[in-house]
Design a protein around this motif. Structure first.
Motif, PDB file in Angstrom:
ATOM      1  N   ILE A 151       0.865  -1.164  -0.078  1.00 15.57           N
ATOM      2  CA  ILE A 151      -0.060  -0.044  -0.048  1.00 15.57           C
ATOM      3  C   ILE A 151       0.832   1.332  -0.076  1.00 15.57           C
ATOM      4  O   ILE A 151       0.297   2.386  -0.435  1.00 15.57           O
ATOM      5  N   GLY A 152       2.157   1.045   0.529  1.00 15.16           N
ATOM      6  CA  GLY A 152       2.973   2.226   0.459  1.00 15.16           C
ATOM      7  C   GLY A 152       3.361   2.691  -1.093  1.00 15.16           C
ATOM      8  O   GLY A 152       3.701   3.865  -1.207  1.00 15.16           O
ATOM      9  N   LEU A 153       2.954   2.077  -2.140  1.00 11.81           N
ATOM     10  CA  LEU A 153       2.993   2.500  -3.508  1.00 11.81           C
ATOM     11  C   LEU A 153       2.293   3.692  -3.642  1.00 11.81           C
ATOM     12  O   LEU A 153       2.760   4.543  -4.486  1.00 11.81           O
ATOM     13  N   ILE A 154       1.292   3.891  -3.039  1.00  3.12           N
ATOM     14  CA  ILE A 154       0.414   5.182  -3.150  1.00  3.12           C
ATOM     15  C   ILE A 154       1.110   6.368  -2.820  1.00  3.12           C
ATOM     16  O   ILE A 154       1.184   7.372  -3.540  1.00  3.12           O
ATOM     17  N   LYS A 155       2.057   6.223  -1.730  1.00  2.00           N
ATOM     18  CA  LYS A 155       2.684   7.329  -1.173  1.00  2.00           C
ATOM     19  C   LYS A 155       3.787   7.723  -2.112  1.00  2.00           C
ATOM     20  O   LYS A 155       4.296   8.798  -2.391  1.00  2.00           O
ATOM     21  N   ASP A 156       4.491   6.575  -2.561  1.00  2.02           N
ATOM     22  CA  ASP A 156       5.546   6.809  -3.423  1.00  2.02           C
ATOM     23  C   ASP A 156       5.220   7.711  -4.754  1.00  2.02           C
ATOM     24  O   ASP A 156       5.833   8.271  -5.311  1.00  2.02           O
ATOM     25  N   ILE A 157       3.956   6.937  -5.037  1.00  2.00           N
ATOM     26  CA  ILE A 157       3.499   7.532  -6.682  1.00  2.00           C
ATOM     27  C   ILE A 157       3.405   9.254  -6.288  1.00  2.00           C
ATOM     28  O   ILE A 157       3.518  10.028  -7.098  1.00  2.00           O
ATOM     29  N   CYS A 158       2.665   9.743  -5.098  1.00  2.00           N
ATOM     30  CA  CYS A 158       2.461  10.863  -4.800  1.00  2.00           C
ATOM     31  C   CYS A 158       3.801  11.773  -4.801  1.00  2.00           C
ATOM     32  O   CYS A 158       3.752  12.660  -5.235  1.00  2.00           O
ATOM     33  N   LEU A 159       4.833  11.161  -4.201  1.00  5.17           N
ATOM     34  CA  LEU A 159       6.137  11.942  -4.170  1.00  5.17           C
ATOM     35  C   LEU A 159       6.861  12.166  -5.374  1.00  5.17           C
ATOM     36  O   LEU A 159       7.387  12.905  -5.721  1.00  5.17           O
ATOM     37  N   VAL A 160       6.786  10.949  -6.208  1.00  6.31           N
ATOM     38  CA  VAL A 160       7.464  11.181  -7.334  1.00  6.31           C
ATOM     39  C   VAL A 160       6.737  12.204  -8.531  1.00  6.31           C
ATOM     40  O   VAL A 160       7.360  12.791  -9.165  1.00  6.31           O
ATOM     41  N   LYS A 161       5.381  11.881  -8.264  1.00  2.00           N
ATOM     42  CA  LYS A 161       4.539  13.193  -8.899  1.00  2.00           C
ATOM     43  C   LYS A 161       4.862  14.403  -8.811  1.00  2.00           C
ATOM     44  O   LYS A 161       4.995  15.503  -9.305  1.00  2.00           O
ATOM     45  N   ILE A 162       5.133  14.614  -7.209  1.00  2.00           N
ATOM     46  CA  ILE A 162       5.422  16.033  -6.791  1.00  2.00           C
ATOM     47  C   ILE A 162       6.684  16.589  -7.448  1.00  2.00           C
ATOM     48  O   ILE A 162       6.987  17.788  -7.843  1.00  2.00           O
ATOM     49  N   ALA A 163       7.695  15.267  -7.192  1.00  2.09           N
ATOM     50  CA  ALA A 163       9.025  15.753  -7.746  1.00  2.09           C
ATOM     51  C   ALA A 163       8.930  16.030  -9.323  1.00  2.09           C
ATOM     52  O   ALA A 163       9.541  17.043  -9.673  1.00  2.09           O
ATOM     53  N   LYS A 164       8.215  15.494  -9.815  1.00  2.00           N
ATOM     54  CA  LYS A 164       7.927  15.829 -11.524  1.00  2.00           C
ATOM     55  C   LYS A 164       7.684  17.142 -11.696  1.00  2.00           C
ATOM     56  O   LYS A 164       7.861  17.816 -12.753  1.00  2.00           O
ATOM     57  N   ARG A 165       6.490  17.611 -10.907  1.00  2.00           N
ATOM     58  CA  ARG A 165       5.947  18.828 -11.127  1.00  2.00           C
ATOM     59  C   ARG A 165       7.053  19.811 -10.827  1.00  2.00           C
ATOM     60  O   ARG A 165       6.640  20.909 -11.705  1.00  2.00           O
ATOM     61  N   TYR A 166       7.872  19.707 -10.145  1.00  2.00           N
ATOM     62  CA  TYR A 166       8.830  20.767  -9.556  1.00  2.00           C
ATOM     63  C   TYR A 166      10.432  20.610 -10.373  1.00  2.00           C
ATOM     64  O   TYR A 166      11.329  20.916  -9.970  1.00  2.00           O
ATOM     65  N   SER A 167      10.147  19.586 -11.520  1.00  2.00           N
ATOM     66  CA  SER A 167      11.339  19.405 -12.319  1.00  2.00           C
ATOM     67  C   SER A 167      12.553  18.700 -11.418  1.00  2.00           C
ATOM     68  O   SER A 167      13.751  19.012 -11.782  1.00  2.00           O
ATOM     69  N   ASN A 211      -1.992  -7.977 -10.492  1.00  2.00           N
ATOM     70  CA  ASN A 211      -2.830  -7.527  -9.314  1.00  2.00           C
ATOM     71  C   ASN A 211      -2.856  -6.004  -9.291  1.00  2.00           C
ATOM     72  O   ASN A 211      -2.178  -5.286  -9.988  1.00  2.00           O
ATOM     73  N   TRP A 212      -3.794  -5.539  -8.232  1.00  2.00           N
ATOM     74  CA  TRP A 212      -3.573  -4.269  -7.634  1.00  2.00           C
ATOM     75  C   TRP A 212      -2.143  -3.701  -7.443  1.00  2.00           C
ATOM     76  O   TRP A 212      -2.151  -2.372  -7.979  1.00  2.00           O
ATOM     77  N   GLU A 213      -1.314  -4.363  -6.851  1.00  2.00           N
ATOM     78  CA  GLU A 213      -0.101  -3.843  -6.376  1.00  2.00           C
ATOM     79  C   GLU A 213       0.733  -3.662  -7.859  1.00  2.00           C
ATOM     80  O   GLU A 213       1.428  -2.668  -7.802  1.00  2.00           O
ATOM     81  N   TRP A 214       0.662  -4.455  -8.577  1.00  2.00           N
ATOM     82  CA  TRP A 214       1.210  -4.548 -10.072  1.00  2.00           C
ATOM     83  C   TRP A 214       0.839  -3.284 -10.718  1.00  2.00           C
ATOM     84  O   TRP A 214       1.755  -2.610 -11.164  1.00  2.00           O
ATOM     85  N   LYS A 215      -0.347  -2.832 -10.864  1.00  2.00           N
ATOM     86  CA  LYS A 215      -0.819  -1.621 -11.484  1.00  2.00           C
ATOM     87  C   LYS A 215      -0.310  -0.454 -10.789  1.00  2.00           C
ATOM     88  O   LYS A 215       0.083   0.518 -11.388  1.00  2.00           O
ATOM     89  N   LEU A 216      -0.220  -0.383  -9.700  1.00  2.80           N
ATOM     90  CA  LEU A 216       0.246   0.736  -8.668  1.00  2.80           C
ATOM     91  C   LEU A 216       2.188   0.833  -9.060  1.00  2.80           C
ATOM     92  O   LEU A 216       2.279   1.817  -9.217  1.00  2.80           O
ATOM     93  N   LEU A 217       2.528  -0.418  -8.934  1.00  2.89           N
ATOM     94  CA  LEU A 217       3.907  -0.409  -9.400  1.00  2.89           C
ATOM     95  C   LEU A 217       4.181   0.297 -10.826  1.00  2.89           C
ATOM     96  O   LEU A 217       5.246   0.821 -10.878  1.00  2.89           O
ATOM     97  N   LYS A 218       3.531  -0.293 -11.822  1.00  2.00           N
ATOM     98  CA  LYS A 218       3.798   0.354 -12.862  1.00  2.00           C
ATOM     99  C   LYS A 218       3.532   1.767 -13.222  1.00  2.00           C
ATOM    100  O   LYS A 218       4.451   2.560 -13.832  1.00  2.00           O
ATOM    101  N   ILE A 219       2.343   2.277 -12.515  1.00  2.00           N
ATOM    102  CA  ILE A 219       2.530   3.618 -12.583  1.00  2.00           C
ATOM    103  C   ILE A 219       3.684   4.509 -11.819  1.00  2.00           C
ATOM    104  O   ILE A 219       4.133   5.436 -12.469  1.00  2.00           O
ATOM    105  N   LEU A 220       4.094   3.799 -10.741  1.00  2.00           N
ATOM    106  CA  LEU A 220       5.368   4.344 -10.037  1.00  2.00           C
ATOM    107  C   LEU A 220       6.530   4.156 -10.967  1.00  2.00           C
ATOM    108  O   LEU A 220       7.391   5.393 -11.136  1.00  2.00           O
ATOM    109  N   VAL A 221       6.817   3.302 -11.624  1.00  2.00           N
ATOM    110  CA  VAL A 221       7.964   3.003 -12.594  1.00  2.00           C
ATOM    111  C   VAL A 221       7.776   3.938 -13.836  1.00  2.00           C
ATOM    112  O   VAL A 221       8.632   4.784 -14.240  1.00  2.00           O
ATOM    113  N   ASP A 222       6.589   3.953 -14.237  1.00  2.00           N
ATOM    114  CA  ASP A 222       6.327   5.081 -15.432  1.00  2.00           C
ATOM    115  C   ASP A 222       6.582   6.405 -15.138  1.00  2.00           C
ATOM    116  O   ASP A 222       7.071   7.287 -15.959  1.00  2.00           O
ATOM    117  N   ASN A 223       6.460   7.032 -13.829  1.00  2.00           N
ATOM    118  CA  ASN A 223       6.787   8.272 -13.497  1.00  2.00           C
ATOM    119  C   ASN A 223       8.266   8.644 -12.770  1.00  2.00           C
ATOM    120  O   ASN A 223       8.478   9.655 -12.413  1.00  2.00           O
TER     121      ASN A 223
END
Length: 247
Positions: A11-27, A47-59
């Motif tokens: 479930i920590g992937l949700i937090k990780d996705i938020c962090l990398v998207k914030i980083a991306k926003r500020y270059s 599964n759901w964890e894989w879908k979150l992991l893919k979003i994280l890797v993509d970003n």
């Protein structure tokens, strides 16, 4: 300048996705460091964890895996921003080992080092060792409340062979590993440093075939550096321990 995130997913992937998207926003560049060994499993089940992991890797700009199977699974899934970086061994333990070359292997002695959690296979280990005569099992690591009592109950009435110590100084851990067979019947792992450390100490090693452990011990080669058993398989664990004690 760079955001470096170590993660064990779930479930920590949700937090990780938020962090990398914030980083991306500020270059700001981002590095994701996966510290777990379930990526091939997630890739298989989608599964759901894989879908979150893919979003994280993509970003993320760069993704680091710690074992070859995870690395190859992500490459096969089409990701190009992945590198494999196994955990290193610290100079501290090598220096400690060099100073203690006088330590010799003790007969029929087994050592467990790690957090004393059910998922580390500690109950299976004690149960199996209670069926083998003339051994000494020493257990070191953080000890949650009530665990020692459970281990003592599992060990049976004649339990002088069991020594549940808890946490001790790091340099003393090296001493204990150098004089014994090292056993880690864990349920799940990434790239456990304690396996590297026990190898550096020259231990005979028995460990579960999870995470990067088979890769670390070169199990599928002509010169394996230990024995791997299935997690929770008490028959295999007993056979491996008896083999090591006799050879």
């Amino acid at each position: 300048d760079v955001v470096h995130i170590t993660t064990s997913a779930s479930i920590g992937l949700i937090k990780d996705i938020c962090l990398v998207k914030i980083a991306k926003r500020y270059s700001v560049k981002s590095v994701i460091h996966f510290h777990f060994g379930r990526i091939p499993e997630l890739c298989h089940y989608k599964n759901w964890e894989w879908k979150l992991l893919k979003i994280l890797v993509d970003n993320s700009d760069v993704v680091i895996t710690i074992d070859q199977k995870s690395y190859l699974s992500l490459l096969a899934s089409g990701f190009k921003n992945v590198v494999n970086l196994p955990n290193p061994l610290s100079n501290k333990i090598l220096e400690s080992i060099d100073r203690k070359s006088f330590i010799s292997i003790q007969p029929r002695t087994i050592t467990f080092v790690g957090q004393m959690l059910e998922t580390k296979g500690i109950y299976e280990l004690v149960e199996v060792c209670s069926q083998i005569s003339g051994i000494q099992l020493n257990m070191y690591g953080s000890l949650p409340k009530g665990v020692k009592e459970k281990l003592i109950v599992l060990s049976g009435k004649n339990n002088k062979w069991l020594n549940v110590v808890g946490e001790i100084d790091y340099s003393l851990i090296v001493d204990k590993m150098m004089e014994a067979i090292f056993v880690l019947p864990t349920y799940t792992e990434g790239f456990p440093n304690v396996i590297l450390e026990s190898m550096a100490c020259g231990c005979a090693i028995i460990a579960s075939c999870v995470g990067a452990i088979p890769e670390m011990l070169a199990i599928d080669t002509e010169r394996p550096c230990g024995i791997c058993v299935e997690p929770k398989n008490k028959v295999q664990l007993k056979q491996a321990i008896e083999y090591m004690l006799s050879n």
